[in-house]
Write an enzyme that holds these catalytic residues in place. Sequence first.
Site, short mmCIF file in Angstrom:
data_model
loop_
_atom_site.label_atom_id
_atom_site.label_comp_id
_atom_site.label_asym_id
_atom_site.label_seq_id
_atom_site.Cartn_x
_atom_site.Cartn_y
_atom_site.Cartn_z
N ARG A 27 31.22 35.63 22.55
CA ARG A 27 30.43 35.46 23.78
C ARG A 27 30.90 36.44 24.85
O ARG A 27 30.25 37.42 25.14
CB ARG A 27 30.52 34.01 24.27
CG ARG A 27 29.46 33.64 25.32
CD ARG A 27 29.82 34.02 26.73
NE ARG A 27 31.04 33.38 27.21
CZ ARG A 27 31.61 33.70 28.35
NH1 ARG A 27 31.11 34.66 29.13
NH2 ARG A 27 32.74 33.10 28.74
N HIS B 227 42.30 32.31 31.53
CA HIS B 227 41.35 33.28 30.97
C HIS B 227 41.64 34.61 31.66
O HIS B 227 41.13 34.88 32.74
CB HIS B 227 39.92 32.79 31.27
CG HIS B 227 38.84 33.67 30.73
ND1 HIS B 227 38.10 33.33 29.62
CD2 HIS B 227 38.36 34.86 31.14
CE1 HIS B 227 37.20 34.27 29.38
NE2 HIS B 227 37.35 35.22 30.29
N CYS C 173 32.93 41.63 32.01
CA CYS C 173 31.93 40.87 32.77
C CYS C 173 30.84 41.79 33.27
O CYS C 173 31.13 42.80 33.93
CB CYS C 173 32.60 40.16 33.95
SG CYS C 173 31.42 39.27 34.98
N ASN D 121 38.84 40.42 27.95
CA ASN D 121 39.89 39.42 27.98
C ASN D 121 41.06 39.95 27.16
O ASN D 121 40.91 40.88 26.36
CB ASN D 121 39.34 38.13 27.36
CG ASN D 121 40.19 36.93 27.66
OD1 ASN D 121 41.16 37.01 28.41
ND2 ASN D 121 39.83 35.81 27.08
#
Length: 301
Positions: free
Chosen positions: A14, A206, A239, A248
């Site tokens: 994702r 995160h 993002c 990440n």
Amino acid sequence: MNDNAIKIVEMAARDGLQSERQPVPLETKVNLIERLADCGLQFIESGSFVRADRVPQMANSSDVYSQLKRKPGVIYSALTPNLRGFNQAIDADADEVAIFASASEGFSQKNLNCDIDTSLRRFEEVTQAALEAGVPVRGYVSCILGCPYDGEIPTKQVIDVTQKLFAMGCHEVALGDTIGTGTAGRTKALLKTLSNEMPLANIAMHLHDTYGQAVANIYASLEAGVRTFDGSVGGIGGCPYAKGATGNVATEDLVYLLDREGFVHGTDLLKLCETGQWISQQLGRQTASKVGLALLSKREP
């Protein structure tokens, strides 16, 4: 939970893929998720049910879930920004749903087209529906250590949004360093202040690696008592609403740290490295995992 036991939530399918500009084939997405499960990962965020014009890469999430060969014991979760997305996730048989708020007003406007309070009211509808359906809800708080629009974020705002997500029914809240500007000292200070307001048992981290600080921030979080971390195999992702934000932390790098420090996590590091290399090749680039590069380079040709 054993104090040495670590929960890893895998983000590659994702958060990892959502910012890719070229369409990623459905087969590749499904294959990635199944490979991740075979590595021993038990929590995999497998897609998101958002507007296709906002995040085109996630437009076929329903197809991803329908084609998955699910592994027993693995939680396949989905990101859901509103009630419509929640209903789509339930139709796709997602095991858990996630909602994403921001500690920054500027980022909330860019990411969700509304202020923080409005976003929380929308999420309350989702959590209520989920609780009635018996579906667990995970929360995210973005921009905990800096925002591309608002700059520094007061810790009070992070605490306020986190408390509201727990109050509406989230069983876990992941704190996101969305643009990766955090450092170990700042991470530790944030968590120390947060721990005065709530236990850290249901807090996850995160952490993006934009400035190469994610592993240091993870270590600071471990020292503070956090035991749940998000990772993205191969370090892929970013993002779409935070310019310059890279992926990440690579799950391989996270797991290597956990191994060396004596924590238990249940994942196969070599398989993770192979999976990170494989998905990076599918995306036309080299893996961003330093551990992956180091370990795979030692194998005989």
